[in-house]
Design an enzyme around this catalytic site. Structure first.
Site, PDB file in Angstrom:
ATOM      1  N   SER A 157       0.788  -1.141   0.134  1.00 42.42           N
ATOM      2  CA  SER A 157      -0.038   0.069  -0.033  1.00 42.42           C
ATOM      3  C   SER A 157       0.838   1.055  -0.037  1.00 42.42           C
ATOM      4  CB  SER A 157      -0.831   0.103   1.382  1.00 42.42           C
ATOM      5  OG  SER A 157      -1.384   1.257   1.598  1.00 42.42           O
ATOM      6  N   TYR A 180      -0.666  -1.613  10.203  1.00 42.00           N
ATOM      7  CA  TYR A 180      -0.968  -1.775   8.537  1.00 42.00           C
ATOM      8  C   TYR A 180       0.358  -1.327   8.105  1.00 42.00           C
ATOM      9  CZ  TYR A 180      -3.373  -1.454   4.193  1.00 42.00           C
ATOM     10  OH  TYR A 180      -3.730  -1.532   3.037  1.00 42.00           O
TER      11      TYR A 180
END
Ligand SMILES: NC(=O)c1ccc[n+]([C@@H]2O[C@H](COP(=O)([O-])OP(=O)(O)OC[C@H]3O[C@@H](n4cnc5c(N)ncnc54)[C@H](O)[C@@H]3O)[C@@H](O)[C@H]2O)c1
Length: 269
Positions: A157, A180
């Protein structure tokens, strides 16, 4: 080989983890449309068998749906055993499953202030997003070796590369979260390690770096995200699929160990 043939995936067997999610389902559709035999792997609650059946009906390509929790070693071993049993080979591994904000919102603690961040939540995120990626890479890599090589795409990401702009989350019910970013950053390191490790075995390993994909977000969030993005909008699911088809195809035969950004220019700012 002509240009179209280099992008052709006819007969390639490609395993997609998180294959019935927002992006995973778009990857499965595009890969099957380009001729691949797709293995849709996902948590039982995401109904991968049903998704594979519908995919096969829509595209006319064979597809197999398998339940698999990427954080459970035995599940991942069984996933690739069953894929090999059904199709006899594996040519591509889309290491896409992740505990994303959408899923974790149900456990409110995932958005705790960092100073009080619960260790259990941190570990739960890393277990899926980094250890799960490792397990799929290990077992998927063995299946690719048995098949004489292939392509692995590990999904990161933008937040695995740059820090979030926390201001765009102000007043929202969701936010970015530290496990994350940390787990996605780890994906880049694992990709590079594997690319050099398997380079002489015909396995290419790359990282896909998607930007934020619009998915019924708060309109104010969409506006803030768009303002911060050079292309002035959030991504759509279909924006990601071309890169995945490319990386899985022979057109990418000389591409390994790299990071492929599809982020509307977010990380160029
Ligand atoms: N959507 C975005 O804006 C965006 C942006 C950047 C990166 N990504 C990445 O793209 C990938 C796909 O994200 P998405 O937007 O489709 O999210 P999603 O939440 O819609 O899909 C994730 C899928 O993974 C599955 N999953 C979750 N935990 C799992 C586990 N333990 N084992 C097996 N499957 C599991 C879910 O059931 C779901 O089908 C993720 O790696 C995500 O981090 C997404």
């Amino acid at each position: 080989m002509d240009a179209n043939t280099r992008f052709d995936l006819t007969g390639k067997v490609i395993v997609v983890t998180g294959g019935n999610g927002l992006l995973g389902s778009a990857y499965c559709q595009a890969l099957a449309e380009h001729g691949a035999h797709v293995v849709v792997a996902d948590l039982p609650g995401a109904h991968p068998q049903q998704a594979a059946k519908e995919l096969s009906q829509r595209t006319g390509r064979p597809a197999l749906g398998l339940s698999c929790d990427v954080a459970v070693e035995a599940d991942v071993v069984a996933l690739f055993e069953q894929a090999l049993k059904e199709f006899g080979r594996v040519d591509g591994v889309m290491n896409n499953a992740a505990a994303t904000g959408e899923h974790l919102m149900r456990q409110g603690a995932v958005f705790s202030p960092f100073e009080d961040y619960p260790l259990a939540v941190w570990e739960a995120v890393l277990r899926v997003n980094l250890t799960g990626v490792f397990l799929v890479a290990r077992e998927g890599g063995k299946a690719l070796l048995k098949s004489g090589g292939g392509s692995m795409v590990n999904v990161s990401s933008t937040y695995g590369v740059v820090g979030p702009d926390h201001r765009i989350y102000e007043g929202m019910k969701f936010a970015s979260f530290p496990g994350y970013s940390a787990s996605k950053a780890g994906v880049h390191g694992l990709t590079r390690w594997l690319a050099t490790y398997w380079g002489d075995k015909g396995i290419r390993v790359n990282t896909l770096v998607p930007g934020g994909v619009e998915n019924q977000h708060d309109p104010e969030f969409v506006k803030r995200y768009a303002q911060r993005t050079p292309l002035r909008r959030m991504a759509r699911r279909e924006d990601m699929v071309g890169m995945v088809v490319y990386l899985m195809s022979d057109a990418a035969a000389y591409a390994t160990g790299q990071q492929y950004f599809v982020d509307g220019g977010w990380t160029a700012v």
